[in-house]
Write a protein that holds these residues in place. Structure first.
Motif, PDB file in Angstrom:
ATOM      1  N   ARG A 133       0.950  -1.137  -0.160  1.00 29.56           N
ATOM      2  CA  ARG A 133       0.021  -0.110   0.103  1.00 29.56           C
ATOM      3  C   ARG A 133       0.967   1.261  -0.050  1.00 29.56           C
ATOM      4  NH1 ARG A 133      -5.438  -0.524   1.578  1.00 29.56           N
ATOM      5  NH2 ARG A 133      -5.614   1.786   1.997  1.00 29.56           N
ATOM      6  N   THR A 134       0.391   2.246  -0.697  1.00 29.13           N
ATOM      7  CA  THR A 134       0.884   3.607  -0.963  1.00 29.13           C
ATOM      8  C   THR A 134       0.130   4.513   0.262  1.00 29.13           C
ATOM      9  OG1 THR A 134       1.841   3.220  -3.196  1.00 29.13           O
ATOM     10  CG2 THR A 134       1.672   5.506  -2.184  1.00 29.13           C
ATOM     11  N   HIS A 135       0.734   4.841   1.110  1.00 31.79           N
ATOM     12  CA  HIS A 135      -0.110   5.673   2.332  1.00 31.79           C
ATOM     13  C   HIS A 135       0.610   6.407   3.019  1.00 31.79           C
ATOM     14  CE1 HIS A 135      -3.817   5.373   4.987  1.00 31.79           C
ATOM     15  NE2 HIS A 135      -3.001   5.819   5.864  1.00 31.79           N
ATOM     16  N   PHE A 136      -0.197   7.759   3.323  1.00 30.35           N
ATOM     17  CA  PHE A 136       0.266   8.858   4.080  1.00 30.35           C
ATOM     18  C   PHE A 136      -0.364   8.917   5.594  1.00 30.35           C
ATOM     19  CE2 PHE A 136       0.930   9.837  -0.126  1.00 30.35           C
ATOM     20  CZ  PHE A 136       2.150  10.378  -0.324  1.00 30.35           C
ATOM     21  N   ASP A 137       0.465   8.802   6.576  1.00 33.08           N
ATOM     22  CA  ASP A 137      -0.295   8.900   7.807  1.00 33.08           C
ATOM     23  C   ASP A 137       0.051  10.383   8.409  1.00 33.08           C
ATOM     24  OD1 ASP A 137      -1.647   8.285  10.210  1.00 33.08           O
ATOM     25  OD2 ASP A 137      -0.205   7.032  11.113  1.00 33.08           O
ATOM     26  N   MET A 138      -0.607  11.159   8.075  1.00 28.01           N
ATOM     27  CA  MET A 138      -0.359  12.712   8.427  1.00 28.01           C
ATOM     28  C   MET A 138      -0.318  13.461   9.775  1.00 28.01           C
ATOM     29  SD  MET A 138      -2.688  13.852   5.004  1.00 28.01           S
ATOM     30  CE  MET A 138      -2.143  15.675   4.880  1.00 28.01           C
ATOM     31  N   SER A 139       0.126  14.185  10.183  1.00 27.65           N
ATOM     32  CA  SER A 139       0.003  15.054  11.337  1.00 27.65           C
ATOM     33  C   SER A 139      -1.576  15.345  11.117  1.00 27.65           C
ATOM     34  CB  SER A 139       0.814  16.177  11.556  1.00 27.65           C
ATOM     35  OG  SER A 139       0.360  17.168  10.566  1.00 27.65           O
ATOM     36  N   LYS A 140      -2.157  15.524  12.411  1.00 28.74           N
ATOM     37  CA  LYS A 140      -3.528  15.784  12.662  1.00 28.74           C
ATOM     38  C   LYS A 140      -3.750  17.154  11.999  1.00 28.74           C
ATOM     39  CE  LYS A 140      -8.076  15.717  15.129  1.00 28.74           C
ATOM     40  NZ  LYS A 140      -8.468  15.324  16.690  1.00 28.74           N
ATOM     41  N   PRO A 141      -2.996  18.236  12.289  1.00 29.39           N
ATOM     42  CA  PRO A 141      -3.113  19.565  11.552  1.00 29.39           C
ATOM     43  C   PRO A 141      -3.003  19.381  10.272  1.00 29.39           C
ATOM     44  CG  PRO A 141      -1.787  19.729  13.551  1.00 29.39           C
ATOM     45  CD  PRO A 141      -1.922  18.420  13.204  1.00 29.39           C
ATOM     46  N   ALA A 142      -2.150  18.666   9.508  1.00 32.71           N
ATOM     47  CA  ALA A 142      -2.157  18.673   8.136  1.00 32.71           C
ATOM     48  C   ALA A 142      -3.342  17.903   7.428  1.00 32.71           C
ATOM     49  CB  ALA A 142      -0.721  17.953   7.593  1.00 32.71           C
ATOM     50  N   PHE A 143      -3.856  16.799   7.958  1.00 36.06           N
ATOM     51  CA  PHE A 143      -4.980  16.009   7.615  1.00 36.06           C
ATOM     52  C   PHE A 143      -6.035  17.228   7.875  1.00 36.06           C
ATOM     53  CE2 PHE A 143      -8.581  13.540   7.851  1.00 36.06           C
ATOM     54  CZ  PHE A 143      -8.210  12.366   7.196  1.00 36.06           C
ATOM     55  N   MET A 144      -6.180  17.926   8.836  1.00 39.31           N
ATOM     56  CA  MET A 144      -7.498  18.831   8.941  1.00 39.31           C
ATOM     57  C   MET A 144      -7.364  19.899   7.847  1.00 39.31           C
ATOM     58  SD  MET A 144      -7.664  19.056  13.100  1.00 39.31           S
ATOM     59  CE  MET A 144      -8.803  20.139  13.161  1.00 39.31           C
ATOM     60  N   LYS A 145      -6.476  20.034   6.999  1.00 41.69           N
ATOM     61  CA  LYS A 145      -6.487  20.948   6.081  1.00 41.69           C
ATOM     62  C   LYS A 145      -7.137  20.465   4.691  1.00 41.69           C
ATOM     63  CE  LYS A 145      -2.328  23.483   7.296  1.00 41.69           C
ATOM     64  NZ  LYS A 145      -0.853  23.921   6.872  1.00 41.69           N
ATOM     65  N   ILE A 146      -7.296  19.214   4.590  1.00 38.79           N
ATOM     66  CA  ILE A 146      -7.896  18.505   3.509  1.00 38.79           C
ATOM     67  C   ILE A 146      -8.968  17.900   3.692  1.00 38.79           C
ATOM     68  CG2 ILE A 146      -5.501  18.257   2.249  1.00 38.79           C
ATOM     69  CD1 ILE A 146      -5.725  15.277   2.739  1.00 38.79           C
ATOM     70  N   ALA A 147      -9.518  17.514   4.794  1.00 39.08           N
ATOM     71  CA  ALA A 147     -10.474  16.569   5.090  1.00 39.08           C
ATOM     72  C   ALA A 147     -11.222  16.920   6.626  1.00 39.08           C
ATOM     73  CB  ALA A 147     -10.328  15.353   4.789  1.00 39.08           C
ATOM     74  N   GLN A 148     -12.286  16.344   6.789  1.00 38.18           N
ATOM     75  CA  GLN A 148     -12.806  16.265   8.180  1.00 38.18           C
ATOM     76  C   GLN A 148     -12.182  15.106   8.935  1.00 38.18           C
ATOM     77  OE1 GLN A 148     -17.057  16.130   7.989  1.00 38.18           O
ATOM     78  NE2 GLN A 148     -17.161  17.216   6.346  1.00 38.18           N
ATOM     79  N   TRP A 149     -11.754  15.612  10.206  1.00 40.68           N
ATOM     80  CA  TRP A 149     -10.738  14.599  10.674  1.00 40.68           C
ATOM     81  C   TRP A 149     -11.573  13.339  11.370  1.00 40.68           C
ATOM     82  CZ3 TRP A 149     -11.690  13.221  15.760  1.00 40.68           C
ATOM     83  CH2 TRP A 149     -12.487  14.001  16.481  1.00 40.68           C
ATOM     84  N   LYS A 150     -12.917  13.584  11.360  1.00 46.32           N
ATOM     85  CA  LYS A 150     -13.623  12.222  11.904  1.00 46.32           C
ATOM     86  C   LYS A 150     -13.727  11.225  10.951  1.00 46.32           C
ATOM     87  CE  LYS A 150     -16.639  14.760  15.284  1.00 46.32           C
ATOM     88  NZ  LYS A 150     -17.653  15.397  15.726  1.00 46.32           N
ATOM     89  N   ALA A 151     -13.527  11.408   9.529  1.00 44.98           N
ATOM     90  CA  ALA A 151     -13.583  10.317   8.615  1.00 44.98           C
ATOM     91  C   ALA A 151     -12.466   9.427   8.792  1.00 44.98           C
ATOM     92  CB  ALA A 151     -13.116  11.193   7.104  1.00 44.98           C
ATOM     93  N   GLY A 152     -11.243   9.785   9.664  1.00 49.31           N
ATOM     94  CA  GLY A 152     -10.355   8.811   9.759  1.00 49.31           C
ATOM     95  C   GLY A 152      -9.478   8.417   8.721  1.00 49.31           C
ATOM     96  N   ILE A 153      -9.804   7.972   7.515  1.00 54.13           N
ATOM     97  CA  ILE A 153      -9.214   7.654   6.396  1.00 54.13           C
ATOM     98  C   ILE A 153      -9.995   8.295   5.187  1.00 54.13           C
ATOM     99  CG2 ILE A 153     -10.307   5.329   6.502  1.00 54.13           C
ATOM    100  CD1 ILE A 153      -7.527   4.356   5.008  1.00 54.13           C
ATOM    101  N   VAL A 154      -9.132   8.719   4.181  1.00 56.58           N
ATOM    102  CA  VAL A 154      -9.744   9.471   3.001  1.00 56.58           C
ATOM    103  C   VAL A 154      -8.667   8.969   1.908  1.00 56.58           C
ATOM    104  CG1 VAL A 154     -10.881  11.243   3.995  1.00 56.58           C
ATOM    105  CG2 VAL A 154      -8.570  11.639   3.137  1.00 56.58           C
ATOM    106  N   PRO A 155      -9.395   8.768   0.750  1.00 57.49           N
ATOM    107  CA  PRO A 155      -8.702   8.561  -0.520  1.00 57.49           C
ATOM    108  C   PRO A 155      -8.152   9.883  -0.793  1.00 57.49           C
ATOM    109  CG  PRO A 155     -11.276   8.554  -1.240  1.00 57.49           C
ATOM    110  CD  PRO A 155     -10.851   8.760   0.332  1.00 57.49           C
ATOM    111  N   VAL A 156      -6.752  10.056  -1.371  1.00 59.79           N
ATOM    112  CA  VAL A 156      -6.110  10.949  -1.619  1.00 59.79           C
ATOM    113  C   VAL A 156      -5.538  10.865  -3.162  1.00 59.79           C
ATOM    114  CG1 VAL A 156      -5.623  11.738   0.517  1.00 59.79           C
ATOM    115  CG2 VAL A 156      -4.050  10.371  -0.591  1.00 59.79           C
ATOM    116  N   MET A 157      -4.856  12.045  -3.619  1.00 60.23           N
ATOM    117  CA  MET A 157      -4.103  12.057  -4.907  1.00 60.23           C
ATOM    118  C   MET A 157      -2.778  12.757  -4.530  1.00 60.23           C
ATOM    119  SD  MET A 157      -6.195  12.619  -8.393  1.00 60.23           S
ATOM    120  CE  MET A 157      -5.122  11.968  -9.385  1.00 60.23           C
ATOM    121  N   TYR A 158      -1.705  12.341  -4.992  1.00 57.01           N
ATOM    122  CA  TYR A 158      -0.553  13.059  -4.363  1.00 57.01           C
ATOM    123  C   TYR A 158       0.501  12.960  -5.705  1.00 57.01           C
ATOM    124  CZ  TYR A 158       2.042   8.433  -4.463  1.00 57.01           C
ATOM    125  OH  TYR A 158       2.770   7.185  -4.961  1.00 57.01           O
TER     126      TYR A 158
END
Length: 263
Positions: A133-158
């Protein structure tokens, strides 16, 4: 009567012209370019303070002090590449999920940690960082810039992008009188390091071996010598030299700044 210059005169004039032309040649810098976009997934770890992201497998220590802040991510081992991906930069955008923030194009993060496999869980149900798997475990502040944190996991493009850094490379020293361990930080351009050499003011160039993360080591007695470093980028293959980074009275536990960097 026509007059002719001897053949040696033409040779001399041609050589002189070539020397002038070469002296005016501008050597282009190697500039790292963004990669194409790819699909992956992203989660987050820690809380809004990002305190859990401090340290990490790359060895950057306090991410606030060393200039990385909270815009960081841990990479799955597929991306981490045994630590050679430390310092690389990525644009990440949430993709195709209701939790995505529609008004945010992307956020940019630096790889500072490893997200290890969790073989006790299925790769599609908790083992998000399991190979391949290609996966990013982001810091919470960084994750909260792109998605609602309650989602837990989201598909992304990078995509990989050039790292924009202020100032030159930074070298943090550890070790002892017979072993020098150097963490390389604030790397611009590709952000990564492939090879590194150290030179004392009374020695030749000594190739350093990759220890782990962003650290390189030399088993040599270099005390009392000013130290210079030669560094090759893993991605662009460009090599630069940071002359006289540390004075002859350098010490472990300190960080020294260079005035050169990648692009």
């Amino acid at each position: 009567m026509a007059s002719f210059l001897p053949s040696w005169s033409f040779s001399f004039l041609f050589t002189s012209w070539m020397l002038v032309a070469l002296s005016r040649t501008v050597v282009a810098k190697v500039v790292y370019r963004p990669s194409p976009w790819h699909l992956a997934h992203a989660t987050f770890y820690g809380d809004e303070t990002a305190s859990d992201t401090m340290g990490g497998a790359c060895g950057y220590g306090n991410l606030f002090v060393n200039g990385y802040g909270t815009d960081t991510a841990a990479l799955s081992s597929t991306l981490f590449n045994n630590g050679y991906a430390c310092g690389t930069c990525y644009q990440i955008k949430c993709y195709g999920a209701s939790a995505c923030f529609g008004n945010v194009q992307f956020t940019t993060v630096t790889a500072t940690n490893l997200c290890p496999p969790n073989w006790s869980q299925d790769s599609n149900a908790g083992g998000w960082c399991n190979p391949p798997r290609t996966h990013f475990d982001m810091s919470k502040p960084a994750f909260m810039k792109i998605a609602q944190w309650k989602a837990g996991i989201v598909p992304v493009m990078y995509r990989r992008v050039p790292c924009i850094r202020a100032g030159g490379l930074r070298f943090s020293f550890q070790g002892n009188g017979y072993w020098l361990l150097v963490y390389v930080m604030n790397v611009a351009g590709g952000g990564d390091i492939a090879n590194m050499w150290v030179k004392g003011s009374r020695s030749g160039w000594i190739q350093m071996s990759h220890n782990w993360g962003a650290s390189y080591q030399a088993f040599a007695t270099l005390g009392g010598q000013a130290l210079s470093f030669r560094i090759t980028s893993y991605t662009s293959k460009e090599t630069i030299i940071a002359w006289n980074v540390a004075p002859s009275n350098w010490n472990v536990g300190l960080t020294y700044n260079a005035n050169v960097n990648f692009h």
